[in-house]
Design a protein around this motif. Structure first.
Motif, short mmCIF file in Angstrom:
data_model
loop_
_atom_site.label_atom_id
_atom_site.label_comp_id
_atom_site.label_asym_id
_atom_site.label_seq_id
_atom_site.Cartn_x
_atom_site.Cartn_y
_atom_site.Cartn_z
N ILE A 5 38.47 35.68 17.19
CA ILE A 5 38.96 36.81 18.07
C ILE A 5 38.69 36.22 19.50
O ILE A 5 37.44 35.84 19.95
CB ILE A 5 38.48 38.09 17.79
N PHE A 6 39.46 35.98 20.32
CA PHE A 6 39.53 35.62 21.78
C PHE A 6 39.65 36.65 22.70
O PHE A 6 40.71 37.74 22.71
CB PHE A 6 40.55 34.53 22.13
N VAL A 7 38.50 37.06 23.35
CA VAL A 7 38.38 38.19 24.17
C VAL A 7 38.41 37.70 25.65
O VAL A 7 37.63 36.82 26.17
CB VAL A 7 37.02 39.11 23.98
N ASP A 8 39.43 38.27 26.25
CA ASP A 8 39.95 37.85 27.71
C ASP A 8 39.51 38.96 28.47
O ASP A 8 40.37 40.00 28.81
CB ASP A 8 41.36 37.61 27.88
N ALA A 9 38.46 38.73 29.45
CA ALA A 9 38.39 39.85 30.58
C ALA A 9 39.19 39.47 31.70
O ALA A 9 39.04 38.46 32.31
CB ALA A 9 36.55 39.72 30.97
N GLY A 10 40.29 40.01 31.90
CA GLY A 10 41.14 39.89 33.08
C GLY A 10 40.60 39.69 34.44
O GLY A 10 39.39 40.17 34.66
N HIS A 11 41.17 38.82 35.26
CA HIS A 11 40.82 38.55 36.62
C HIS A 11 39.59 37.99 36.70
O HIS A 11 39.14 37.01 35.97
CB HIS A 11 40.98 40.05 37.44
N GLY A 12 38.83 38.13 37.72
CA GLY A 12 37.45 37.61 38.12
C GLY A 12 37.73 36.36 39.25
O GLY A 12 38.58 35.97 39.61
N GLY A 13 36.58 35.76 39.39
CA GLY A 13 36.51 34.72 40.62
C GLY A 13 36.90 35.44 41.85
O GLY A 13 36.57 36.50 42.17
N THR A 14 37.93 34.73 42.45
CA THR A 14 38.42 35.47 43.85
C THR A 14 39.53 36.32 43.59
O THR A 14 39.98 36.90 44.53
CB THR A 14 38.97 34.20 44.78
N ASN A 15 39.79 36.82 42.49
CA ASN A 15 40.81 37.65 42.15
C ASN A 15 40.05 38.88 41.51
O ASN A 15 40.02 38.86 40.30
CB ASN A 15 41.87 36.99 41.12
N PRO A 16 39.85 39.96 42.31
CA PRO A 16 38.96 41.02 41.81
C PRO A 16 40.23 42.03 40.88
O PRO A 16 39.69 43.03 40.22
CB PRO A 16 38.55 41.92 42.79
N GLY A 17 41.29 41.76 41.18
CA GLY A 17 42.33 42.72 40.31
C GLY A 17 42.18 44.05 41.12
O GLY A 17 42.19 43.99 42.22
N ALA A 18 42.70 45.13 40.52
CA ALA A 18 42.99 46.34 41.15
C ALA A 18 41.47 46.90 41.35
O ALA A 18 40.41 46.56 40.97
CB ALA A 18 43.46 47.42 40.26
N VAL A 19 41.41 47.61 42.66
CA VAL A 19 40.10 48.20 43.34
C VAL A 19 40.72 49.75 43.82
O VAL A 19 41.76 50.02 44.00
CB VAL A 19 39.96 47.53 44.48
N GLY A 20 39.82 50.62 43.09
CA GLY A 20 40.13 52.15 43.60
C GLY A 20 39.02 52.73 43.12
O GLY A 20 38.05 52.62 42.14
N ASN A 21 38.92 53.96 43.94
CA ASN A 21 37.64 54.91 43.97
C ASN A 21 36.29 54.15 43.64
O ASN A 21 35.50 54.75 42.98
CB ASN A 21 38.09 55.94 42.67
N GLY A 22 36.13 53.19 44.51
CA GLY A 22 35.09 52.33 44.28
C GLY A 22 34.74 51.41 43.07
O GLY A 22 33.49 50.94 42.96
N VAL A 23 35.51 51.38 42.45
CA VAL A 23 35.49 50.59 41.04
C VAL A 23 36.56 49.27 41.19
O VAL A 23 37.29 49.36 41.73
CB VAL A 23 35.89 51.48 40.07
N ILE A 24 35.91 48.26 40.77
CA ILE A 24 36.56 47.03 40.80
C ILE A 24 37.07 46.55 39.43
O ILE A 24 36.05 46.51 38.49
CB ILE A 24 35.42 45.69 41.50
N GLU A 25 38.08 46.03 39.18
CA GLU A 25 38.77 45.91 37.98
C GLU A 25 38.10 44.77 37.09
O GLU A 25 37.79 44.87 36.18
CB GLU A 25 40.39 45.61 38.00
N ALA A 26 37.91 43.83 37.70
CA ALA A 26 37.15 42.50 37.29
C ALA A 26 35.88 42.79 36.87
O ALA A 26 35.52 42.23 35.47
CB ALA A 26 37.13 41.46 38.38
N ASN A 27 35.24 43.80 37.31
CA ASN A 27 33.84 44.21 36.90
C ASN A 27 33.94 45.05 35.53
O ASN A 27 33.38 44.93 34.49
CB ASN A 27 33.00 44.81 38.16
N VAL A 28 34.87 45.89 35.80
CA VAL A 28 35.14 46.91 34.43
C VAL A 28 35.40 46.10 33.45
O VAL A 28 34.75 46.13 31.99
CB VAL A 28 36.01 47.99 34.97
#
Length: 191
Positions: A5-28
Motif C-alpha cells: 500500500i502506497f500512502v501519499d501525503a499530498g503537497h509538502g515542500g514549498t507547496n503547502p496546499g490549502a490554508v485556512g482557519n490556521g491549518v495548513i493542508e500539507a501538515n494535516v
C-alpha cells in the motif's frame, strides 16, 4: 507476499496546499498519512510513504512532483495507492468529505465509497460523494487502484477544527475501511 500500500501525503515542500482557519493542508495530510501507514504496518502490510517529513521526496515544479509520486508507486509495484488531501473553497460554508477516482464502476470507486462513508460515520462530516476525475495525474498515471481522499474543508471552521484536532481519527477511518475492503479483520485500536 504482503499487500503493498502506497500512502501519499499530498503537497509538502514549498507547496503547502490549502490554508485556512490556521491549518495548513500539507501538515494535516502528513499527520493522517503517517498514522495510516503506522496502523497498516502494525497489521503486517508492506507500506511505502511518499514523504515522512515536509520536504522528503518533494520536488518542483508541481507537475514533476506528481509524476514522481505516481512513478514511485508504479516502480515499487504497489497494490493500492491512497492519496491524502484536504479541501478549501472561497465559500466558508462549504464543508464535507469527498474522494476522487479515475473512473466509476472500478475497484477504486468501491474503495472510495467505503472510505468516505467511514469518515462521515466516525467524524460527522458531510458526505459529498465520489467523483471520477481522470484529469488528476496521480489517478491517471498509477497502475493500481488509486483513491484521492479530500478529508474535509480547511476553509470551513468546523471542518478545520476536526482536521487540526483529529488527524488520527481520519487515519483510523481510512484504515478500517481499507481492511474491510480487502476482506481482512482489523484490530480495533479505539472506538
Amino acid at each position: 507476499m504482503a499487500t503493498k500500500i502506497f500512502v501519499d501525503a499530498g503537497h509538502g515542500g514549498t507547496n503547502p496546499g490549502a490554508v485556512g482557519n490556521g491549518v495548513i493542508e500539507a501538515n494535516v495530510n502528513l499527520a493522517v498519512a503517517t498514522a495510516l501507514a503506522n496502523n497498516l504496518r502494525n497489521m503486517g502490510y508492506d507500506v511505502r510513504e511518499y514523504r515522512t517529513t515536509n520536504d522528503e521526496n518533494v520536488i518542483t515544479p508541481i507537475a514533476a512532483d506528481l509524476r514522481k509520486r505516481a512513478q514511485t508507486a508504479n516502480d515499487w509495484g504497489a497494490d493500492y495507492f491512497i492519496s491524502i488531501h484536504t479541501n478549501a473553497n472561497v465559500n466558508p460554508a462549504i464543508n464535507g468529505t469527498e474522494a476522487y477516482v479515475y473512473a466509476v464502476n472500478t475497484p477504486s470507486y468501491e474503495l472510495a465509497v467505503n472510505i468516505v462513508n467511514e469518515i462521515v460515520r466516525r467524524l460527522g462530516t458531510k458526505n459529498n460523494g465520489i467523483y471520477a476525475r481522470p484529469s488528476l495525474y496521480v489517478l491517471r498515471r498509477t497502475n493500481m487502484p488509486a483513491v484521492l481522499i479530500e478529508l474535509a474543508y480547511l476553509s470551513n471552521e468546523g471542518d478545520a477544527a476536526l482536521l487540526a484536532d483529529k488527524p488520527y481519527e481520519f487515519a483510523y477511518a481510512i484504515y478500517v475501511r481499507l481492511l474491510n475492503y480487502l476482506g481482512l479483520p482489523q484490530i480495533p485500536l479505539f472506538e
